[in-house]
Design an enzyme around this catalytic site. Structure first.
Site, PDB file in Angstrom:
ATOM      1  N   ASP A  50       0.822  -1.199   0.000  1.00 47.64           N
ATOM      2  CA  ASP A  50       0.000   0.000   0.000  1.00 47.64           C
ATOM      3  C   ASP A  50       0.861   1.256   0.000  1.00 47.64           C
ATOM      4  O   ASP A  50       1.601   1.515   0.954  1.00 47.64           O
ATOM      5  CB  ASP A  50      -0.899  -0.038   1.246  1.00 47.64           C
ATOM      6  CG  ASP A  50      -1.907   1.067   1.240  1.00 47.64           C
ATOM      7  OD1 ASP A  50      -2.734   1.077   0.325  1.00 47.64           O
ATOM      8  OD2 ASP A  50      -1.851   1.932   2.131  1.00 47.64           O
ATOM      9  N   ASP A 360      -9.121  -0.221   1.225  1.00 50.71           N
ATOM     10  CA  ASP A 360      -9.130   0.284  -0.150  1.00 50.71           C
ATOM     11  C   ASP A 360     -10.394  -0.165  -0.862  1.00 50.71           C
ATOM     12  O   ASP A 360     -11.079   0.620  -1.509  1.00 50.71           O
ATOM     13  CB  ASP A 360      -7.920  -0.257  -0.943  1.00 50.71           C
ATOM     14  CG  ASP A 360      -6.616   0.389  -0.510  1.00 50.71           C
ATOM     15  OD1 ASP A 360      -6.645   1.163   0.460  1.00 50.71           O
ATOM     16  OD2 ASP A 360      -5.586   0.108  -1.142  1.00 50.71           O
TER      17      ASP A 360
HETATM   18 MG    MG Z   1      -5.032   0.242  -5.235  1.00 55.55          MG
END
Ligand code: MG
Ligand code: ADP
Length: 495
Positions: A50, A360
């Protein structure tokens, strides 16, 4: 050194520092992006893919680099996802502006050109937008993450959770170590990180529940007053307090005649717990306000201000479960609009990454459900915007045209990086995509498995339009902010 050189070098320093930061996250972009292992001085390890997390943990000293970290945080807070794309785009915009400097363009001209280009590009996004399928959007966000092993299950869970809660911010997530991602599920109810006061032998049941927004213990006086009492008066003073509490406890017992559970906002005195226990009433106390509200929603029961206000109770199934030696109380909702996403993962390190992936995916599902519309992924929307800009730039002419063209080139860096990270040729990929766009096909993107290009529509690779729009605008904004700085001056520290 002339003044002009000094200013140029401030810009160059900032750009270099920013690009260095970009390079650290660049390799994580796309489905074949690599993970990073972050280790701090104490030996704590984070393994993540991430972008926002990597940037947050980086020890960035240079002001130019710090600005890149800020833009990633901004993208994450607005759209939950798309942080690496934003940062990669900003990095390429900065790199291209260096070339424009060398050709003699003034930073102000570049900034204006970039700004205009970002407006034209994002305006054009509307034409690329298609009807969004939330499940596909969730799948795209998860591809390349730890969660990919349970792609179908996780995507469905995210869509269910957001649909139930209305938006991503309302989805309550609880990570419980142990098990595997596949054991994650949507619990239709509220989970409290709590135990019954005094413990409970029964682990599961269905009981009448009550919610009380106060405490049932003697209030300690804040007043620093000394009162002299003889032993007998003191005893009766203490007893009167106790008796008051017992009167209140009786009110609870009057409503929960068959026993039950009472959820209390503040503390409950031992004497009260003992009294209620005899009546088969269990107590959960010191609950945060947010938990009280969730319980109230889940039970469809209003929170009584004091035990005197309680009038009726609601019967709900509950269970007491133990994970990693911590007890959790699960209470089922009446309707299905109050739910908790229970995440499972073998170790805390993987579980954290699972949580970030879910974050996300929940975010993008929420974006398409609430802000509408999606575009094809793999950077195809960026390549289509680039093509649109090039045709418009020609009609603008002058130096601004050069900045707009440089902006268009930078937009293509998303697809190029996705292809490169998958071990394929970035230039060939982008050229093939450009060619497809010229032929009116705007859904082609990098084929990460075979190389070359493939139809993103066929693979269901889609992302929220709002995410792409925000990524372009944020990347432009931070680039322009960095370009406008022509001096770095040490500040006097605050004493
Ligand atoms: Mg992404
Ligand atoms: P970000 O932090 O920007 O979200 P990611 O590492 O999540 O970075 O990568 C997202 C990019 O990967 C998006 O452009 C998305 O469209 C693309 N992508 C996802 N799945 C695929 C796929 N199967 N093929 C090509 N590109 C994909």
């Amino acid at each position: 050194m002339s003044e002009g050189e000094g200013k140029k070098s401030a810009q160059t320093h900032n750009i270099r520092a920013a690009r260095q930061i970009v390079d650290t996250v660049k390799t994580t972009l796309g489905p074949m992006g690599m993970d990073k292992m972050l280790v701090d001085g104490g030996g704590n390890v984070i393994v993540t893919n991430d972008g926002a997390t990597i940037l947050r943990e980086l020890d960035v000293a240079h002001p130019g680099g710090k600005m890149i970290v800020e833009v990633a945080k901004m993208q994450e807070s607005l759209c939950y996802d798309g942080t690496t794309s934003t940062v990669v785009l900003a990095g390429q915009l900065l790199a291209n502006s260096e070339m424009l400097f060398e050709k003699g363009l003034h930073p102000n001209v570049i900034c204006r050109g970039y700004h205009e280009a970002s407006q034209m590009a994002t305006e054009y996004l509307k034409e690329l937008t298609t009807e969004a399928e939330p499940l596909a959007v969730a799948r795209t966000a998860i591809t390349g993450k730890t969660l990919e092993t349970s792609l179908d299950r996780v995507s469905q869970l995210c869509v269910d959770a957001v649909t139930a809660a209305g938006n991503a911010d309302n989805v309550r997530v609880l990570s419980l170590p142990g098990g595997s991602i596949d054991d994650s599920y949507l619990f239709n109810g509220v989970v409290l990180n709590k135990d019954f006061v005094g413990g409970a032998e029964i682990q599961v049941g269905a009981d009448d529940c009550l919610l009380i927004n106060t405490g049932l213990e003697m209030v300690k006086s804040d007043d620093n007053v000394q009162v002299q009492l003889d032993a007998q008066s003191y005893q009766s003073f203490k007893d009167s307090g106790k008796n008051d509490l017992l009167t209140l406890a009786k009110k609870i017992a009057d409503v929960l005649v068959e026993g039950g559970i009472v959820f209390v906002r503040d503390g409950v005195a031992e004497s009260v717990v003992a009294f209620l226990e005899k009546k088969n009433i269990r107590v959960v106390h010191r609950l945060p306000e947010s938990s009280m509200k969730s319980l109230s929603n889940a039970l469809g029961l209003s929170i009584a201000q004091t035990p005197e206000d309680v009038s009726h109770s609601v019967n709900r199934p509950w269970s007491l479960e133990k994970y990693n030696d911590v007890n959790y109380i699960f209470i089922k909702s009446v309707e299905d609009d109050e739910s908790t996403l229970i995440l499972r993962g073998a170790t805390t390190t993987t579980l954290d990454e699972v949580e970030r992936g879910f974050d996300d995916a929940l975010g993008v599902v929420s974006l398409v459900l609430n802000n509408g519309g999606a575009v094809y992924g793999g950077g195809s929307a960026y390549v289509a915007m680039a093509s649109h800009l090039r045709t418009r730039a020609a009609s603008i002419g002058g130096r601004a045209q050069m900045a707009i063209e440089a902006f268009a080139d930078a937009l293509e860096s998303i697809s190029a990086t996705i292809a490169e990270n998958a071990g394929h040729d970035p230039l060939d990929t982008v050229l093939a995509m450009r060619h497809a766009v010229l032929n009116g096909n705007t859904s082609m993107g990098p084929d990460v498995n075979e190389g070359g290009i493939t139809d993103m529509a066929e693979h269901g690779v889609v992302e929220p339009t709002e995410l792409v729009r925000q990524a372009v605008l944020s990347a432009t904004e931070v680039t322009n902010a960095i370009l406008r700085i022509d001096d770095i001056i040490g500040r006097k520290g605050v004493e």
